[in-house]
Write a protein that holds these residues in place. Structure first.
Motif, PDB file in Angstrom:
ATOM      1  N   LYS A 135       0.697  -1.392   0.030  1.00  0.00           N
ATOM      2  CA  LYS A 135      -0.341   0.127  -0.069  1.00  0.00           C
ATOM      3  C   LYS A 135       0.779   1.228  -0.114  1.00  0.00           C
ATOM      4  O   LYS A 135       2.195   1.483   0.575  1.00  0.00           O
ATOM      5  CB  LYS A 135      -0.249  -0.066   1.238  1.00  0.00           C
ATOM      6  CG  LYS A 135      -1.911   0.981   1.316  1.00  0.00           C
ATOM      7  CD  LYS A 135      -3.053   0.873   2.439  1.00  0.00           C
ATOM      8  CE  LYS A 135      -4.030   0.879   2.446  1.00  0.00           C
ATOM      9  NZ  LYS A 135      -4.601   1.444   3.887  1.00  0.00           N
TER      10      LYS A 135
ATOM     11  N   ILE B  40      -2.828   5.124  -2.783  1.00  0.00           N
ATOM     12  CA  ILE B  40      -3.543   5.840  -2.175  1.00  0.00           C
ATOM     13  C   ILE B  40      -3.042   7.361  -3.328  1.00  0.00           C
ATOM     14  O   ILE B  40      -1.814   8.187  -2.891  1.00  0.00           O
ATOM     15  CB  ILE B  40      -3.261   6.610  -0.602  1.00  0.00           C
ATOM     16  CG1 ILE B  40      -4.310   4.751  -0.657  1.00  0.00           C
ATOM     17  CG2 ILE B  40      -4.250   7.480  -0.484  1.00  0.00           C
ATOM     18  CD1 ILE B  40      -4.103   5.223   1.025  1.00  0.00           C
TER      19      ILE B  40
ATOM     20  N   GLU C  63       4.155  18.147   6.511  1.00  0.00           N
ATOM     21  CA  GLU C  63       3.126  17.557   7.226  1.00  0.00           C
ATOM     22  C   GLU C  63       1.463  17.087   6.936  1.00  0.00           C
ATOM     23  O   GLU C  63       1.858  15.635   7.568  1.00  0.00           O
ATOM     24  CB  GLU C  63       2.393  19.094   8.391  1.00  0.00           C
ATOM     25  CG  GLU C  63       2.058  18.664   9.743  1.00  0.00           C
ATOM     26  CD  GLU C  63       3.225  18.513  11.306  1.00  0.00           C
ATOM     27  OE1 GLU C  63       4.108  18.718  10.257  1.00  0.00           O
ATOM     28  OE2 GLU C  63       2.880  17.613  11.652  1.00  0.00           O
ATOM     29  N   ALA C  64       1.397  17.801   6.058  1.00  0.00           N
ATOM     30  CA  ALA C  64      -0.147  16.388   5.638  1.00  0.00           C
ATOM     31  C   ALA C  64      -0.011  15.279   5.300  1.00  0.00           C
ATOM     32  O   ALA C  64      -0.554  14.690   4.974  1.00  0.00           O
ATOM     33  CB  ALA C  64      -0.846  17.676   4.133  1.00  0.00           C
TER      34      ALA C  64
ATOM     35  N   ASP D 253       1.134  12.883   8.031  1.00  0.00           N
ATOM     36  CA  ASP D 253      -0.329  12.891   8.742  1.00  0.00           C
ATOM     37  C   ASP D 253      -1.245  11.577   7.283  1.00  0.00           C
ATOM     38  O   ASP D 253      -1.579  10.692   8.935  1.00  0.00           O
ATOM     39  CB  ASP D 253      -0.992  14.176   8.441  1.00  0.00           C
ATOM     40  CG  ASP D 253      -0.677  14.945   9.923  1.00  0.00           C
ATOM     41  OD1 ASP D 253      -0.001  13.902  10.815  1.00  0.00           O
ATOM     42  OD2 ASP D 253      -1.326  15.481   9.870  1.00  0.00           O
ATOM     43  N   ALA D 254      -1.263  12.089   6.652  1.00  0.00           N
ATOM     44  CA  ALA D 254      -2.160  10.915   6.011  1.00  0.00           C
ATOM     45  C   ALA D 254      -1.237   9.593   5.850  1.00  0.00           C
ATOM     46  O   ALA D 254      -1.906   8.621   6.135  1.00  0.00           O
ATOM     47  CB  ALA D 254      -1.979  12.028   3.965  1.00  0.00           C
TER      48      ALA D 254
ATOM     49  N   LEU E 111       0.668   8.766   8.125  1.00  0.00           N
ATOM     50  CA  LEU E 111       0.034   7.459   9.083  1.00  0.00           C
ATOM     51  C   LEU E 111      -1.289   7.027   9.573  1.00  0.00           C
ATOM     52  O   LEU E 111      -1.948   5.878   9.532  1.00  0.00           O
ATOM     53  CB  LEU E 111       0.014   8.431  10.287  1.00  0.00           C
ATOM     54  CG  LEU E 111       0.258   8.096  11.503  1.00  0.00           C
ATOM     55  CD1 LEU E 111       1.039   9.333  12.630  1.00  0.00           C
ATOM     56  CD2 LEU E 111      -0.939   7.811  12.246  1.00  0.00           C
ATOM     57  N   GLN E 112      -2.149   8.114   8.818  1.00  0.00           N
ATOM     58  CA  GLN E 112      -3.390   7.416   9.405  1.00  0.00           C
ATOM     59  C   GLN E 112      -3.799   6.167   8.308  1.00  0.00           C
ATOM     60  O   GLN E 112      -4.395   5.174   8.534  1.00  0.00           O
ATOM     61  CB  GLN E 112      -4.523   8.514   8.827  1.00  0.00           C
ATOM     62  CG  GLN E 112      -4.488  10.135  10.090  1.00  0.00           C
ATOM     63  CD  GLN E 112      -5.735  10.890   9.628  1.00  0.00           C
ATOM     64  OE1 GLN E 112      -5.984  10.452   8.082  1.00  0.00           O
ATOM     65  NE2 GLN E 112      -5.023  11.578  10.515  1.00  0.00           N
ATOM     66  N   GLU E 113      -3.392   6.774   7.296  1.00  0.00           N
ATOM     67  CA  GLU E 113      -3.911   5.365   5.910  1.00  0.00           C
ATOM     68  C   GLU E 113      -2.981   3.893   6.425  1.00  0.00           C
ATOM     69  O   GLU E 113      -2.985   2.837   5.433  1.00  0.00           O
ATOM     70  CB  GLU E 113      -3.069   6.313   4.621  1.00  0.00           C
ATOM     71  CG  GLU E 113      -3.767   6.483   4.119  1.00  0.00           C
ATOM     72  CD  GLU E 113      -5.967   6.883   4.096  1.00  0.00           C
ATOM     73  OE1 GLU E 113      -6.416   5.827   4.046  1.00  0.00           O
ATOM     74  OE2 GLU E 113      -6.622   7.381   3.501  1.00  0.00           O
ATOM     75  N   GLY E 114      -2.438   4.329   7.020  1.00  0.00           N
ATOM     76  CA  GLY E 114      -1.139   2.896   7.237  1.00  0.00           C
ATOM     77  C   GLY E 114       0.073   2.068   6.075  1.00  0.00           C
ATOM     78  O   GLY E 114      -0.526   0.987   5.909  1.00  0.00           O
TER      79      GLY E 114
ATOM     80  N   ASP F  40       2.819   1.183   3.052  1.00  0.00           N
ATOM     81  CA  ASP F  40       4.640   0.880   3.471  1.00  0.00           C
ATOM     82  C   ASP F  40       5.325   2.015   3.212  1.00  0.00           C
ATOM     83  O   ASP F  40       6.333   1.553   3.173  1.00  0.00           O
ATOM     84  CB  ASP F  40       3.965  -0.837   2.653  1.00  0.00           C
ATOM     85  CG  ASP F  40       3.565  -1.105   2.943  1.00  0.00           C
ATOM     86  OD1 ASP F  40       2.940  -1.967   3.955  1.00  0.00           O
ATOM     87  OD2 ASP F  40       2.148  -2.023   1.956  1.00  0.00           O
TER      88      ASP F  40
ATOM     89  N   LYS G 181       7.068  11.097  13.615  1.00  0.00           N
ATOM     90  CA  LYS G 181       6.091  10.603  13.953  1.00  0.00           C
ATOM     91  C   LYS G 181       5.883   8.747  14.138  1.00  0.00           C
ATOM     92  O   LYS G 181       5.513   8.296  13.748  1.00  0.00           O
ATOM     93  CB  LYS G 181       5.308  10.627  12.183  1.00  0.00           C
ATOM     94  CG  LYS G 181       4.367  12.329  12.461  1.00  0.00           C
ATOM     95  CD  LYS G 181       3.320  12.744  11.396  1.00  0.00           C
ATOM     96  CE  LYS G 181       3.006  13.991  11.453  1.00  0.00           C
ATOM     97  NZ  LYS G 181       2.439  14.329  12.603  1.00  0.00           N
ATOM     98  N   LYS G 182       7.117   8.647  14.356  1.00  0.00           N
ATOM     99  CA  LYS G 182       7.513   7.074  14.499  1.00  0.00           C
ATOM    100  C   LYS G 182       7.388   6.333  12.849  1.00  0.00           C
ATOM    101  O   LYS G 182       6.649   5.559  13.445  1.00  0.00           O
ATOM    102  CB  LYS G 182       6.915   6.282  16.033  1.00  0.00           C
ATOM    103  CG  LYS G 182       7.678   7.076  16.923  1.00  0.00           C
ATOM    104  CD  LYS G 182       6.991   6.456  18.005  1.00  0.00           C
ATOM    105  CE  LYS G 182       7.120   7.609  19.236  1.00  0.00           C
ATOM    106  NZ  LYS G 182       5.785   7.328  19.657  1.00  0.00           N
ATOM    107  N   LEU G 183       7.594   6.571  12.027  1.00  0.00           N
ATOM    108  CA  LEU G 183       7.522   5.828  10.497  1.00  0.00           C
ATOM    109  C   LEU G 183       8.279   5.317   9.874  1.00  0.00           C
ATOM    110  O   LEU G 183       7.800   5.253   8.597  1.00  0.00           O
ATOM    111  CB  LEU G 183       6.220   7.006  10.002  1.00  0.00           C
ATOM    112  CG  LEU G 183       5.106   7.746  10.914  1.00  0.00           C
ATOM    113  CD1 LEU G 183       4.475   8.588   9.448  1.00  0.00           C
ATOM    114  CD2 LEU G 183       4.389   6.530  10.853  1.00  0.00           C
TER     115      LEU G 183
ATOM    116  N   ASP H 179       9.160   2.744   9.484  1.00  0.00           N
ATOM    117  CA  ASP H 179       9.505   1.741   9.034  1.00  0.00           C
ATOM    118  C   ASP H 179       8.886   1.786   7.588  1.00  0.00           C
ATOM    119  O   ASP H 179       8.368   0.982   6.445  1.00  0.00           O
ATOM    120  CB  ASP H 179       8.322   0.490   9.911  1.00  0.00           C
ATOM    121  CG  ASP H 179       7.234   1.538  10.348  1.00  0.00           C
ATOM    122  OD1 ASP H 179       6.829   2.289  10.358  1.00  0.00           O
ATOM    123  OD2 ASP H 179       6.212   0.143  10.345  1.00  0.00           O
TER     124      ASP H 179
END
Lengths: 137, 310
Positions: free
Chosen positions: A10, A40, A49-50, A53-54, A56-59, A61, A86-88, A90
């Motif tokens: 994704k 997406i 930032e946006a 955020d997106a 993060l919310q969409e999860g 890869d 944001k600890k993303l 991965d």
């Protein structure tokens, strides 16, 4: 067999900053979808930032950025900072656009997972994502 | 790698990252029996709205416009469902693009997904995600989905309030939907109402709806133009009115019981599909000569092992 695994990728695609040229990213969106991915597209003129955020919310890869404005150094640095905050970490951060080779080198050293210049084939991008994301399964 | 248990705890504390992880598990698996148990045990009373309609009627734009209203004083989740290509297995999820600056709303959590697995996965996944958000303290969930008209029988049991969106260009849709969504949608929206054809569509719809209202709820027809925000106050008011109506007429419990029945049915169908599909792949050729008898044999094999396959 590898194609089958791809259906579990994704990815979020976005245009960052003041840059409305979205033909390239739409070609990529179609190619990735046709390669079996969930794509997406969050649109043009997104702030770092946006975008994070997106993601993060969409999860997702991976996050794919298209940038043709020349502001890649600033914007990718900002994206890297936010990805960490944001600890993303991965999530893969990749991108493409009119970026000089020396800048590509610098940004990849800073932590961008992969950048491509003009004339990249969509196959290369698919291959990269496949290799990076299906390995760990 | 942390297990879902710690994400669940963090999500209860309102950590967005953890909420996202739990939704991803529900969306993409692997499903964990105990996680589902935890979600159902939380028995969230989250108010759920479904917004449906054909492609291109402006669902995503309406959803974006509704965000500000729904997120007043509470957290709101939006779950946007898109179809998956049966050929490539991929999906293009374009609902987020309409959010624009609303995507940054501090009390909005937006997740788009394309169902995977079985033909029954979409609604049950969306519903389970909604329940999870309820458990994490969200006040309201809006599920955006494509309505295919008559065949969408399960949609009516998905939400407390179902909004059907039409547009003037799709005037013939009414014909197609006569006995489907038209019969039970709670609120009707004619979007792009600034375009020609909105009024005739409204009259046609009024005619179709003249027999509705036996439950005491007469479904309103709202004219909106999501692009310029026209009619949004009224639409939100209609949604609130319907919510109030369900509560004051004791209908909410009834609806929620039918939601649970549908969820159980969808899980059953989903599990059956998986089992039967595997059997079908390895079914002997003679099974297929008489597909009716073949079906019985495959069901028997799938659920009772090999002994009854003679």
């Amino acid at each position: 067999m590898a194609q089958k695994g791809l259906s579990s990728i994704k990815i979020l695609l976005a245009k960052v900053g003041l840059d409305g040229h979205d033909r390239g990213i739409k070609v990529i969106a179609r190619a990735l979808r046709d390669a079996g991915m969930d794509v997406i597209y969050s649109g043009i003129k997104q702030t770092p930032e946006a975008i994070m955020d997106a993601a993060l919310q969409e999860g997702v890869d991976a996050i794919g950025i298209s940038i043709l404005s020349g502001a890649h150094m600033t914007l990718f640095s900002e994206l890297l900072k936010l990805r960490k905050r944001k600890k993303l970490t991965d999530m893969l951060l990749i991108g493409g656009g009119i970026i000089p080779p020396e800048d590509i080198e610098k940004l990849e050293k800073k932590g961008v997972n992969k950048l491509w210049g003009p004339d990249t084939s969509t196959e290369d991008i698919i291959h990269f994502l496949k290799e990076k994301l299906l390995q760990s399964e | 790698m942390k297990g879902w248990q710690s994400f669940f705890k963090e999500a209860l504390r309102g950590e967005e990252q953890a909420v996202a992880r739990i939704l991803t598990l529900l969306e993409r698996g692997p499903l964990d029996d105990d996680l589902l148990k935890k979600i159902y045990e939380s028995d969230s009373q989250i108010y759920t709205i479904a917004l449906t309609g054909s492609t291109g009627v402006g669902k995503s734009s309406l959803v974006a416009q509704l965000t500000d209203f729904l997120a007043r004083g509470q957290y709101v989740g939006i779950i946007a469902m898109d179809p998956r290509s049966s050929i490539s297995g991929g999906a293009f999820l374009g609902d987020r693009i309409r959010l624009k600056e609303k995507a940054q709303h501090p009390r909005l959590f937006f997740r788009s997904f394309a169902p995977r697995g079985t033909p029954f996965s979409g609604y049950i996944t969306a519903k389970t995600m909604a329940r999870a958000l309820g458990a994490f303290g969200f006040g309201c969930v809006l599920i955006e989905t494509q309505g295919a008209g008559q065949s969408d029988w399960s949609l009516q049991h998905l939400a407390d309030t179902t909004v059907l969106v039409l547009s003037p260009e799709g005037g013939d849709e009414i014909q197609m939907m006569k006995r489907g969504l038209i019969e039970w949608a709670d609120i009707f929206v004619i979007n792009k109402a600034d375009r020609p054809g909105a009024k005739p569509l409204e009259y046609a719809l009024m005619h179709e709806l003249k027999d509705r209202g036996h439950t005491g709820w007469k479904p309103p027809i709202m004219l909106t133009s999501a692009q310029n925000g026209q009619g949004m106050d009224e639409l939100f008011e209609a949604i609130e009115k319907h919510h109030h109506f369900l509560r004051t007429h004791g209908l909410i419990d009834q609806r929620r019981k039918s939601h649970q029945e549908l969820e159980c049915l969808l899980w059953t169908l989903s599990m059956t599909w998986q089992r039967v599909h595997r059997k079908l792949e390895h079914a002997p050729k003679q099974f297929l000569k008489n597909p009716y008898e073949g079906a019985k044999k495959i069901l028997a094999e799938a659920f009772h092992g090999r002994k009854k396959s003679s």
